[in-house]
Design a protein around this motif. Structure first.
Motif, PDB file in Angstrom:
ATOM      1  N   PHE A 133       0.825  -1.200   0.000  1.00 39.18           N
ATOM      2  CA  PHE A 133       0.000   0.000   0.000  1.00 39.18           C
ATOM      3  C   PHE A 133       0.864   1.257   0.000  1.00 39.18           C
ATOM      4  O   PHE A 133       2.032   1.237   0.400  1.00 39.18           O
ATOM      5  N   THR A 134       0.254   2.366  -0.425  1.00 39.76           N
ATOM      6  CA  THR A 134       0.911   3.671  -0.392  1.00 39.76           C
ATOM      7  C   THR A 134       0.114   4.599   0.526  1.00 39.76           C
ATOM      8  O   THR A 134      -0.869   4.188   1.145  1.00 39.76           O
ATOM      9  N   ASN A 165      -4.731   2.553  -2.850  1.00 37.73           N
ATOM     10  CA  ASN A 165      -4.910   1.346  -2.044  1.00 37.73           C
ATOM     11  C   ASN A 165      -6.226   0.644  -2.375  1.00 37.73           C
ATOM     12  O   ASN A 165      -6.299  -0.588  -2.383  1.00 37.73           O
ATOM     13  N   THR A 172      -6.637  -3.220  -3.994  1.00 38.87           N
ATOM     14  CA  THR A 172      -7.513  -4.242  -3.413  1.00 38.87           C
ATOM     15  C   THR A 172      -8.540  -4.729  -4.428  1.00 38.87           C
ATOM     16  O   THR A 172      -8.763  -5.934  -4.583  1.00 38.87           O
ATOM     17  N   GLU A 211       0.283  -3.974   5.463  1.00 41.06           N
ATOM     18  CA  GLU A 211       0.622  -3.132   4.320  1.00 41.06           C
ATOM     19  C   GLU A 211       0.461  -3.882   3.005  1.00 41.06           C
ATOM     20  O   GLU A 211       0.798  -3.369   1.946  1.00 41.06           O
ATOM     21  N   PRO A 234      -1.713  -5.656   0.021  1.00 38.07           N
ATOM     22  CA  PRO A 234      -3.036  -5.759  -0.609  1.00 38.07           C
ATOM     23  C   PRO A 234      -3.540  -7.192  -0.713  1.00 38.07           C
ATOM     24  O   PRO A 234      -4.747  -7.433  -0.612  1.00 38.07           O
ATOM     25  N   LEU A 287      -9.322   1.449   5.094  1.00 38.12           N
ATOM     26  CA  LEU A 287      -8.188   2.100   4.439  1.00 38.12           C
ATOM     27  C   LEU A 287      -8.239   3.584   4.785  1.00 38.12           C
ATOM     28  O   LEU A 287      -9.194   4.273   4.424  1.00 38.12           O
ATOM     29  N   PRO A 298       0.063   4.039   4.718  1.00 39.31           N
ATOM     30  CA  PRO A 298       0.187   2.853   3.866  1.00 39.31           C
ATOM     31  C   PRO A 298      -0.202   1.553   4.563  1.00 39.31           C
ATOM     32  O   PRO A 298       0.307   0.485   4.208  1.00 39.31           O
ATOM     33  N   ALA A 307      -3.520  -0.865   6.153  1.00 38.28           N
ATOM     34  CA  ALA A 307      -4.948  -1.124   6.282  1.00 38.28           C
ATOM     35  C   ALA A 307      -5.219  -1.760   7.637  1.00 38.28           C
ATOM     36  O   ALA A 307      -4.366  -2.457   8.197  1.00 38.28           O
TER      37      ALA A 307
END
Length: 491
Positions: free
Chosen positions: A143-144, A150, A154, A232, A234, A249, A254, A256
């Motif tokens: 993730f960013t 994000n 997903t 982090e 996905p 999110l 970054p 979840a």
């Protein structure tokens, strides 16, 4: 405050709200032969300048002569401005939120509404490799800080219309965007309802990070053990959604948040499902053993060497006694000195730049341990015990649960220093009782080690050991009861 048909009144209120904000761009110009006045406002550097120039300014100036002044603003939205995401807003507060979000607000004299055009262009880093949840085999993307990216990462893995997303804003001043993602047919309705209520009831000025939200969502905030899972990755988020869990999110972070969570989930790594079940079951068993040693090893050393040396082999007891003959500190003092020194090295390694941190951690540990032994401050056995304890904590794949185990270790040390081996067992019983008292959105924290019969004892197939994927026929307890059966043994 409602938008007025008097543009001068609206612009005066907007200019007052954004007074001394140097990055807010406001433009007012005449269109349609001077008959209409258009006011446009956006925030510099977080908008896509090309979108404003090509899809708003160029079209308005070139094509608005085709429209009459009556209903011109609505005509701009319907026929002129070529931006896919546009909406009408009716209050100045909505204008402020839109501008600070990266959108462009357009107002016109004689209209009691404004247009919100999506022109977001936030600066962000690209999709990089996962750093805290590294895998040898499996996807590498992470993730960013941009929530929209994000969400895409997903959705890329779950191409199903049952995957739902609800957007919420938290924070009176920050107005942080949160995406609530879930599988409509798998999630428990009571879990989803409770999460939404918690988010709606959050009353705070600023939500800077998902870790901040995690602490506010946890039921037992004084427990050292995490009741929600942070990731982090996905792929792990997508797998959790397919188990009926909820993913949060949070923009600007970054990571979840996955919920509910149980203890055994923190010992599962994404790589567990990308390699053969035999080796991954063996590694998972090692993780549980490492967690036990990370909590108990220093306490057991104190108990055996101080209170119960007769429980050790004679040769080992004599060796430990000989190495401690010239040590000026007690065993408890030795252990605390080395454990705290190890904690300092761990923190120093985190704060230093990554090329230097690993060197400091390894070389610093070797030098400090060797120097302490040669100086006669600690015995070699204590250095070995501290090193093994640290190594065991690094085996566990989740940072949050490691933090809880690190704190629990000192409880065991305290009880062992007072009561010996009985203190070790008493501390472990206290920890076990505490873990048994925890729940995560109605799910027992120690599940499936307790109450596993609720799901016909099927959740043991992915606990301490993992069965082959073809044998994992039921989804975990997080899924609503009517949807427990997997299709095709999906993991």
């Amino acid at each position: 405050m409602q938008i007025s048909k008097n543009l001068a009144k609206n612009t005066a209120a907007i200019k007052e709200a954004f007074r001394d904000c140097g990055d807010i761009i406001m433009r007012e110009f005449r269109i349609h032969g001077g008959e209409g006045t258009l006011f446009m406002i956006y925030t510099d550097n977080i908008v896509d300048g090309d979108a404003i120039q090509d899809f708003i300014m160029t079209n308005v100036m070139a094509r608005c002569e085709m429209q009459g002044t009556e209903g011109l603003l609505q005509s701009l939205m319907d026929e002129v401005i070529s931006i896919g995401e546009m909406s009408r807003i009716t209050t100045l507060e909505q204008v402020y939120d839109a501008v600070l979000l990266g959108d462009t607000a357009i107002l016109m004299d004689g209209n009691d509404f404004a247009l919100q055009a999506s022109t977001k262009g936030f600066p962000s880093r690209g999709v990089n490799k996962a750093e805290t949840e590294v895998v040898v085999q499996g996807p590498k993307d992470a993730f960013t800080e941009l929530m929209s990216v994000n969400v895409v990462l997903t959705r890329r893995r779950i191409r199903d219309t049952k995957l739902k997303l609800k957007r919420k804003k938290v924070g009176r001043r920050s107005k942080t965007d949160i995406a609530l993602m879930y599988m409509e047919d798998l999630v428990r309705p009571e879990t989803l309802k409770k999460v939404e209520q918690q988010l709606d009831n959050m009353d705070l000025d600023h939500l800077p990070d998902s870790g901040y939200a995690e602490q506010l969502l946890e039921k037992r905030q004084y427990s050292p053990f995490p009741q929600l899972q942070m990731t982090e990755r996905p792929d792990k988020t997508a797998s959790s959604l397919l188990e009926g869990r909820v993913a949060l999110l949070v923009d600007n972070t970054p990571y979840a948040i996955l919920l509910p969570a149980t203890l055994n989930i923190f010992f599962q790594a994404a790589e567990d499902y990308y390699d053969r079940w035999e080796i991954m079951s063996f590694i998972r068993l090692i993780r549980y053993g490492a967690a036990f040693l990370a909590v108990t090893l220093p306490g057991l050393y104190i108990a055996f060497s101080v209170y119960h040396p007769q429980l050790m082999p004679t040769a080992l007891a004599l060796k430990v006694a000989a190495t401690r003959a010239a040590i000026p500190f007690s065993v408890i003092g030795e252990v605390l000195i080395m454990e705290l020194a190890f904690e300092l090295l761990r923190e120093a390694g985190i704060r230093l730049p990554s090329p230097v941190s690993s060197t400091i951690g390894i070389v610093g540990g070797i030098i400090i341990g060797s120097a302490a032994v040669e100086a006669g401050l600690v015995s070699p056995a204590v250095v070995i015990v501290s090193a093994l304890t640290g190594i065991c904590s690094f085996v566990i794949p989740n940072v949050s649960i490691v933090s809880g185990l690190r704190l629990s270790k000192y409880l065991v040390i305290f009880f062992a220093s007072v009561f010996g081996i009985f203190g070790v067992w008493a501390a472990l019983l206290l920890l076990l009782a505490h873990l048994a008292s925890l729940t995560s959105y109605g799910i027992p924290y120690l599940y499936p080690f307790c109450s596993s019969s609720v799901n016909d004892d099927m959740d043991w197939e992915d606990s301490i050991f993992r069965l082959p994927l073809s044998k994992m026929k039921r989804r975990p307890i997080f899924t609503r009861p009517s949807e427990r059966e997997r299709k095709g043994g999906d993991a």
